[in-house]
Design a protein around this motif. Structure first.
Motif, PDB file in Angstrom:
ATOM      1  N   GLN A 191       2.271  -8.900  15.825  1.00 29.82           N
ATOM      2  CA  GLN A 191       3.011  -7.493  16.174  1.00 29.82           C
ATOM      3  C   GLN A 191       4.305  -7.161  15.645  1.00 29.82           C
ATOM      4  O   GLN A 191       4.932  -6.486  14.674  1.00 29.82           O
ATOM      5  CB  GLN A 191       2.597  -6.566  16.853  1.00 29.82           C
ATOM      6  N   VAL A 213       4.080  -4.439  12.222  1.00 30.48           N
ATOM      7  CA  VAL A 213       3.085  -3.124  12.816  1.00 30.48           C
ATOM      8  C   VAL A 213       2.527  -2.368  13.081  1.00 30.48           C
ATOM      9  O   VAL A 213       3.183  -3.443  14.803  1.00 30.48           O
ATOM     10  CB  VAL A 213       2.008  -4.496  12.340  1.00 30.48           C
ATOM     11  N   GLN A 227      -2.492  -1.209  16.980  1.00 27.99           N
ATOM     12  CA  GLN A 227      -3.975  -0.541  16.037  1.00 27.99           C
ATOM     13  C   GLN A 227      -3.869  -1.132  14.730  1.00 27.99           C
ATOM     14  O   GLN A 227      -4.666  -2.273  14.310  1.00 27.99           O
ATOM     15  CB  GLN A 227      -3.947   0.753  15.245  1.00 27.99           C
ATOM     16  N   SER A 228      -2.754  -1.596  13.803  1.00 25.31           N
ATOM     17  CA  SER A 228      -2.797  -2.137  13.019  1.00 25.31           C
ATOM     18  C   SER A 228      -2.460  -3.360  13.160  1.00 25.31           C
ATOM     19  O   SER A 228      -3.830  -4.255  12.156  1.00 25.31           O
ATOM     20  CB  SER A 228      -1.297  -2.199  11.816  1.00 25.31           C
ATOM     21  N   PHE A 252      -5.306   3.556   9.589  1.00 22.86           N
ATOM     22  CA  PHE A 252      -5.011   2.111  10.212  1.00 22.86           C
ATOM     23  C   PHE A 252      -4.781   1.663   8.097  1.00 22.86           C
ATOM     24  O   PHE A 252      -4.139   0.750   8.100  1.00 22.86           O
ATOM     25  CB  PHE A 252      -5.394   2.289  10.828  1.00 22.86           C
ATOM     26  N   LEU A 253      -6.203   1.386   7.823  1.00 24.97           N
ATOM     27  CA  LEU A 253      -6.371   0.146   6.916  1.00 24.97           C
ATOM     28  C   LEU A 253      -5.957   0.801   5.570  1.00 24.97           C
ATOM     29  O   LEU A 253      -5.594   0.103   4.977  1.00 24.97           O
ATOM     30  CB  LEU A 253      -7.624   0.350   6.726  1.00 24.97           C
ATOM     31  N   GLU A 257      -3.311   2.842   5.284  1.00 26.89           N
ATOM     32  CA  GLU A 257      -1.535   2.704   5.588  1.00 26.89           C
ATOM     33  C   GLU A 257      -1.722   0.752   5.273  1.00 26.89           C
ATOM     34  O   GLU A 257       0.157   0.934   4.959  1.00 26.89           O
ATOM     35  CB  GLU A 257      -1.354   2.781   6.831  1.00 26.89           C
ATOM     36  N   LEU A 258      -2.020   0.345   5.781  1.00 25.01           N
ATOM     37  CA  LEU A 258      -2.417  -1.050   5.579  1.00 25.01           C
ATOM     38  C   LEU A 258      -1.759  -1.891   4.025  1.00 25.01           C
ATOM     39  O   LEU A 258      -1.043  -2.048   3.850  1.00 25.01           O
ATOM     40  CB  LEU A 258      -2.989  -2.004   6.186  1.00 25.01           C
ATOM     41  N   ARG A 302       1.797   0.201   2.059  1.00 26.55           N
ATOM     42  CA  ARG A 302       2.672  -0.495   2.502  1.00 26.55           C
ATOM     43  C   ARG A 302       3.370  -0.598   1.375  1.00 26.55           C
ATOM     44  O   ARG A 302       3.289  -1.472   0.460  1.00 26.55           O
ATOM     45  CB  ARG A 302       2.692  -1.762   3.896  1.00 26.55           C
ATOM     46  N   HIS A 314      -7.612  -8.961   4.732  1.00 28.81           N
ATOM     47  CA  HIS A 314      -6.991  -9.561   4.729  1.00 28.81           C
ATOM     48  C   HIS A 314      -5.724 -10.099   3.384  1.00 28.81           C
ATOM     49  O   HIS A 314      -6.485 -10.256   2.824  1.00 28.81           O
ATOM     50  CB  HIS A 314      -6.177  -9.681   6.028  1.00 28.81           C
TER      51      HIS A 314
END
Length: 232
Positions: free
Chosen positions: A95, A100, A103-104, A141-142, A144-145, A148, A173
């Motif tokens: 993390q 991140v 949760q991410s 959250f997905l 947001e990733l 990024r 991923h």
């Protein structure tokens, strides 16, 4: 491959080998599901990496391969070696190393362990790691990733095109580099063309939501001093 150490300055997203991703994600899983056995020894880490359940794909790694991966991950500040004790133990620093939210990190760990999944599958599979309130929070959250910024290292996940016979799109991923969608969408896991995987996913999701509602109703009835519906 050696990853750049995490710093406050903008750095590109780390690129892992498949073995490094498996080693890292296994530590992330065990830290949450069996905290009494964590940090992990080299042997326990090997057993976790080679599990036949909750792994996609399954692997047969030996201690030498895992030790090599650990060296690269330590150089990248994604893994720390514990001090003291007769046996060396290892813990992840994912993390903070990647930068991140919790949760991410959970979602990325699950994607590294189990391969591409829908938001619904991720919510169900995350149950022992982190309890997401609903699928929309997972999606948030997905997304947001996926969005990024390059200043933070660029996207860490990608939403795949809908696979033949599937209702929902899956996420993958990017920690091991770009995803070859022609490979992951050729034969979706659990799909027989009839949508059975999606049906099972929806059933599991509904069962989880019913259980949560039942728990909420029972709590309210207890506070009001009345019997829950269906009970004398």
């Amino acid at each position: 491959m050696t990853l750049p150490p995490a710093t406050s300055a903008p750095t590109p997203s780390p690129l892992l080998t498949d073995i490094e991703a498996r080693v890292l994600a296994t530590m992330m899983e065990k830290a949450r599901t069996v905290p009494d056995s964590y940090p992990l020894t080299l042997n326990s880490l090997m057993l976790g990496c080679n599990q036949k359940t909750s792994r996609e794909p399954t692997m047969e790694l030996d201690e030498a391969q895992i030790a090599t991966a650990l060296d690269s991950l330590k150089d990248a500040s994604l893994v720390r070696e514990g001090s003291g004790g007769r046996v060396t133990r290892y813990e992840h620093n994912f993390q903070r190393g990647v930068g991140v939210f919790e949760q991410s990190a959970v979602l990325l760990g699950l994607l590294m362990l189990r391969g591409p999944q829908t938001a619904g599958e991720l919510r169900l599979n995350a149950d022992r790691w982190y309890k997401f309130a609903d699928i929309s929070s997972v999606d948030g959250f997905l997304e947001e990733l996926q969005e990024r910024s390059e200043e933070k290292g660029g996207p860490l996940v990608v939403k795949l095109a809908r696979a033949p016979g599937a209702r929902e799109q899956r996420w993958a991923h990017l920690l091991c580099g770009p995803v070859d969608e022609s490979q992951v969408n050729t034969s979706p896991r659990g799909q027989d063309g009839s949508g059975s995987s999606s049906t099972l996913e929806r059933i599991a999701q509904l069962e989880a939501e019913v259980a949560q509602l039942r728990s909420t109703v029972e709590k309210i009835c207890t506070e009001l001093g009345v019997s829950p519906p269906g009970q004398s």
